[in-house]
Design a protein around this motif. Structure first.
Motif, short mmCIF file in Angstrom:
data_model
loop_
_atom_site.label_atom_id
_atom_site.label_comp_id
_atom_site.label_asym_id
_atom_site.label_seq_id
_atom_site.Cartn_x
_atom_site.Cartn_y
_atom_site.Cartn_z
N TYR A 40 10.51 -4.53 -2.80
CA TYR A 40 9.75 -5.20 -1.75
C TYR A 40 8.68 -6.07 -2.39
O TYR A 40 8.20 -5.78 -3.50
CB TYR A 40 9.09 -4.17 -0.84
N PRO A 41 8.27 -7.13 -1.72
CA PRO A 41 7.27 -8.04 -2.32
C PRO A 41 5.90 -7.40 -2.48
O PRO A 41 5.08 -7.88 -3.26
CB PRO A 41 7.22 -9.21 -1.34
N SER A 42 5.62 -6.32 -1.76
CA SER A 42 4.33 -5.65 -1.85
C SER A 42 4.45 -4.23 -1.31
O SER A 42 5.43 -3.88 -0.65
CB SER A 42 3.27 -6.41 -1.04
N LYS A 43 3.43 -3.41 -1.58
CA LYS A 43 3.41 -2.06 -1.03
C LYS A 43 3.34 -2.11 0.49
O LYS A 43 3.97 -1.28 1.18
CB LYS A 43 2.21 -1.29 -1.58
N LYS A 44 2.60 -3.08 1.03
CA LYS A 44 2.50 -3.22 2.48
C LYS A 44 3.88 -3.49 3.09
O LYS A 44 4.23 -2.94 4.14
CB LYS A 44 1.54 -4.34 2.85
N ALA A 45 4.68 -4.33 2.43
CA ALA A 45 6.02 -4.63 2.94
C ALA A 45 6.90 -3.39 2.91
O ALA A 45 7.70 -3.14 3.82
CB ALA A 45 6.65 -5.75 2.11
N ALA A 46 6.77 -2.57 1.86
CA ALA A 46 7.53 -1.32 1.77
C ALA A 46 7.12 -0.38 2.90
O ALA A 46 7.96 0.26 3.54
CB ALA A 46 7.30 -0.65 0.42
N GLN A 47 5.82 -0.30 3.15
CA GLN A 47 5.33 0.56 4.23
C GLN A 47 5.86 0.10 5.58
O GLN A 47 6.26 0.91 6.42
CB GLN A 47 3.80 0.54 4.24
N GLU A 48 5.92 -1.21 5.79
CA GLU A 48 6.43 -1.74 7.05
C GLU A 48 7.92 -1.43 7.22
O GLU A 48 8.38 -1.15 8.32
CB GLU A 48 6.18 -3.25 7.11
N ALA A 49 8.68 -1.44 6.12
CA ALA A 49 10.11 -1.11 6.18
C ALA A 49 10.30 0.34 6.61
O ALA A 49 11.20 0.66 7.40
CB ALA A 49 10.77 -1.36 4.83
N VAL A 50 9.45 1.22 6.09
CA VAL A 50 9.54 2.64 6.46
C VAL A 50 9.12 2.82 7.92
O VAL A 50 9.75 3.58 8.67
CB VAL A 50 8.65 3.49 5.53
N ARG A 51 8.08 2.12 8.34
CA ARG A 51 7.63 2.22 9.73
C ARG A 51 8.70 1.69 10.70
O ARG A 51 8.84 2.20 11.82
CB ARG A 51 6.32 1.45 9.91
N ASP A 52 9.46 0.70 10.26
CA ASP A 52 10.56 0.19 11.10
C ASP A 52 11.58 1.29 11.37
O ASP A 52 12.14 1.38 12.48
CB ASP A 52 11.25 -0.99 10.42
N VAL A 53 11.83 2.13 10.36
CA VAL A 53 12.74 3.27 10.55
C VAL A 53 12.09 4.29 11.50
O VAL A 53 12.73 4.77 12.44
CB VAL A 53 13.09 3.94 9.21
N LEU A 54 10.83 4.59 11.25
CA LEU A 54 10.13 5.61 12.04
C LEU A 54 10.11 5.27 13.52
O LEU A 54 10.35 6.14 14.38
CB LEU A 54 8.70 5.77 11.51
N TYR A 55 9.86 4.00 13.84
CA TYR A 55 9.75 3.60 15.24
C TYR A 55 11.05 3.00 15.79
O TYR A 55 11.09 2.57 16.93
CB TYR A 55 8.59 2.63 15.40
N GLY A 56 12.09 3.03 14.97
CA GLY A 56 13.39 2.55 15.44
C GLY A 56 14.22 3.63 16.10
O GLY A 56 15.32 3.36 16.59
N TYR A 57 13.72 4.86 16.11
CA TYR A 57 14.40 5.99 16.72
C TYR A 57 13.44 6.70 17.67
O TYR A 57 12.22 6.65 17.48
CB TYR A 57 14.87 6.99 15.66
#
Length: 216
Positions: free
Chosen positions: A11-28
């Protein structure tokens, strides 16, 4: 801007990695199983980054679920182990800087990549691209090299580190690519590769078969 890795995903940054994980968390929805393969694999790699990964993983990961909030308004992740037990984990804790043990384990995977590739190449050359679990013929694009019947990678790494004098005794090179350092002592690196060749029991599985296996 420094890049950030979760497993093989960059990921381009730690923030981008965190957003990818949050997308999973709130995608279900709360209580549901994380059933998309790419999301499941991301969470497996994420969990490996947790300081207490061995305790959280236990006998192995069967699946992940979205857990209701323990405190506050936000849901979280829950590990469903292969024995049916469950335990929660914080994704924010996983995104903290890796411990030295985790850095050494990552370097060990890098150093052992040639062994894994050689195993796959040998199986392909011998025309034995079949699942060692089901016997199914494998599609080369859907084939995973797995630590199937022998010791897990974590067990191999821990045993070698103990023999080398402990995790702190294994010096690593610095790397601009986090998680891609190597052994500074190249003789020790060759010892590790030889140890891996001798003790790793590799196998071929489909992606779905590999997903159902205990992690570790």
């Amino acid at each position: 801007m420094p890049k950030f890795r979760i497993g093989s995903q960059e990921y381009p940054s730690k923030k981008a990695a965190q957003e990818a994980v949050r997308d999973v968390l709130y995608g279900y929805s709360v209580g549901s199983i994380v059933d998309k393969e790419k999301d499941h694999l991301l969470l497996l790699d994420l969990l490996d980054m947790h300081e207490e990964a061995d305790e959280k993983i236990g006998v192995g990961v069967e699946a992940f679920a979205i857990a209701p909030p323990l405190t506050g308004p936000y849901p979280g992740f829950e590990v469903i182990r292969t024995d049916g037990s469950r335990i929660d984990f914080s994704y924010l804790a996983c995104l903290k800087p890796p411990s030295y043990r985790q850095q050494v384990c990552a370097a060990m995977r890098v150093e052992a990549e040639a062994n894994v590739t050689a195993y796959f190449t040998a199986r392909a050359a011998a025309n034995t691209l079949v699942s060692d679990e089901s016997g199914r013929t494998l599609d080369i694009t859907d084939t995973h090299v797995s630590y199937y019947r022998g010791p897990s990678f974590a067990d191999l790494a821990a045993a070698f580190a103990a023999d080398a004098g402990g995790w702190d005794a294994i010096e690593l090179t610095t790397s601009s690519n986090p998680g891609r350092g190597q052994f500074a002592d190249r003789q020790l690196a060759e010892r590790w590769r030889e140890y891996h060749r001798e003790h790793a029991v590799l196998a071929l599985l489909t992606s779905q078969e590999n997903l159902r296996r205990p992690r570790r």
